[in-house]
Design a protein around this motif. Structure first.
Motif, short mmCIF file in Angstrom:
data_model
loop_
_atom_site.label_atom_id
_atom_site.label_comp_id
_atom_site.label_asym_id
_atom_site.label_seq_id
_atom_site.Cartn_x
_atom_site.Cartn_y
_atom_site.Cartn_z
N ALA A 49 0.89 -1.25 -0.06
CA ALA A 49 0.00 -0.07 -0.24
C ALA A 49 0.71 1.16 0.06
N GLY A 50 1.96 1.25 0.52
CA GLY A 50 2.91 2.41 0.49
C GLY A 50 4.28 1.91 0.60
N LEU A 51 5.02 3.07 0.12
CA LEU A 51 6.53 2.41 -0.19
C LEU A 51 7.35 3.89 0.02
N VAL A 52 8.45 4.00 1.12
CA VAL A 52 9.31 5.12 0.79
C VAL A 52 10.79 4.30 0.85
N VAL A 53 11.29 5.04 -0.47
CA VAL A 53 12.70 4.22 -0.94
C VAL A 53 13.87 5.28 -0.29
N ALA A 54 14.87 4.69 0.17
CA ALA A 54 15.93 5.47 0.58
C ALA A 54 17.24 4.99 0.18
N TYR A 55 18.34 5.65 -0.06
CA TYR A 55 19.50 5.30 0.01
C TYR A 55 20.43 5.87 1.14
N MET A 56 21.11 5.10 1.76
CA MET A 56 21.52 5.18 3.09
C MET A 56 23.15 5.14 2.85
N ASP A 57 24.12 5.99 3.19
CA ASP A 57 25.65 5.43 2.97
C ASP A 57 26.05 4.44 4.21
N ASP A 58 27.24 4.22 4.43
CA ASP A 58 27.62 3.40 5.36
C ASP A 58 27.86 3.82 6.81
N GLY A 59 27.51 5.20 6.85
CA GLY A 59 27.26 5.90 8.13
C GLY A 59 28.52 6.63 8.46
N GLU A 60 29.57 6.50 7.60
CA GLU A 60 30.73 7.72 7.73
C GLU A 60 30.30 9.13 7.31
N LYS A 61 29.55 9.29 6.09
CA LYS A 61 29.16 10.62 5.68
C LYS A 61 28.01 10.93 6.29
N ALA A 82 3.28 9.28 6.25
CA ALA A 82 4.07 9.99 7.37
C ALA A 82 4.62 8.79 8.36
N GLU A 83 3.95 7.75 8.41
CA GLU A 83 4.59 6.71 9.33
C GLU A 83 5.62 6.20 8.60
N LEU A 84 5.83 5.91 7.48
CA LEU A 84 7.03 5.49 6.70
C LEU A 84 8.23 6.46 6.81
N LEU A 85 7.90 7.65 6.34
CA LEU A 85 8.81 8.63 6.53
C LEU A 85 9.56 8.73 8.09
N GLY A 86 8.55 8.72 8.88
CA GLY A 86 9.10 8.52 10.32
C GLY A 86 9.90 7.54 10.85
N ARG A 87 9.71 6.27 10.05
CA ARG A 87 10.50 5.20 10.14
C ARG A 87 11.86 5.35 9.50
N CYS A 88 11.74 6.06 8.34
CA CYS A 88 13.09 6.30 7.55
C CYS A 88 14.06 7.22 8.36
N LEU A 89 13.17 8.11 8.98
CA LEU A 89 14.28 9.15 9.69
C LEU A 89 14.59 8.61 10.89
N VAL A 90 14.04 7.53 11.60
CA VAL A 90 14.58 6.82 12.76
C VAL A 90 15.86 5.98 12.35
N ARG A 91 15.69 5.43 11.07
CA ARG A 91 16.63 4.55 10.68
C ARG A 91 18.14 5.39 10.17
N ALA A 92 17.79 6.52 9.64
CA ALA A 92 18.70 7.21 9.33
C ALA A 92 19.84 7.77 10.40
#
Length: 92
Positions: A49-61, A82-92
């Motif tokens: 039903a919903g999808l947020v796609v992100a590319y996250m580096d290895d953490g150094e940058k 909003a829920e998916l973007l929130g999860r993305c922000l927490v992960r980032a």
């Protein structure tokens, strides 16, 4: 799977301006997402039903790039993105 992602993107295609399919090959884009991106997904039974796609580096940058946010029309206005973007922000 890439096929499920491609199906979701095809279902949301008309809601992108301009249409996503006018800018990318949906199947190739879905395969790239499935193999290389960090995904945040909302499922209703067997339906993506919903999808947020992100590319996250290895953490150094310490950087991340959200490349796509999409929600099926029937799920719009229910807080899915909003829920998916929130999860993305927490992960980032």
């Amino acid at each position: 799977t890439a096929a499920q992602i491609a199906g979701h993107l095809a279902s949301c295609d008309r809601d992108f301006v301009p249409r996503l399919s006018s800018r990318v090959d949906l199947h190739a884009y879905a395969a790239k997402i499935a193999s290389k991106a960090t995904r945040f997904e909302a499922w209703y039974g067997d339906t993506l039903a919903g999808l947020v796609v992100a590319y996250m580096d290895d953490g150094e940058k310490r950087s991340a790039f959200i490349t796509s946010v999409s929600v099926l029309r029937e799920w719009c206005g229910k807080g899915v993105a909003a829920e998916l973007l929130g999860r993305c922000l927490v992960r980032a």
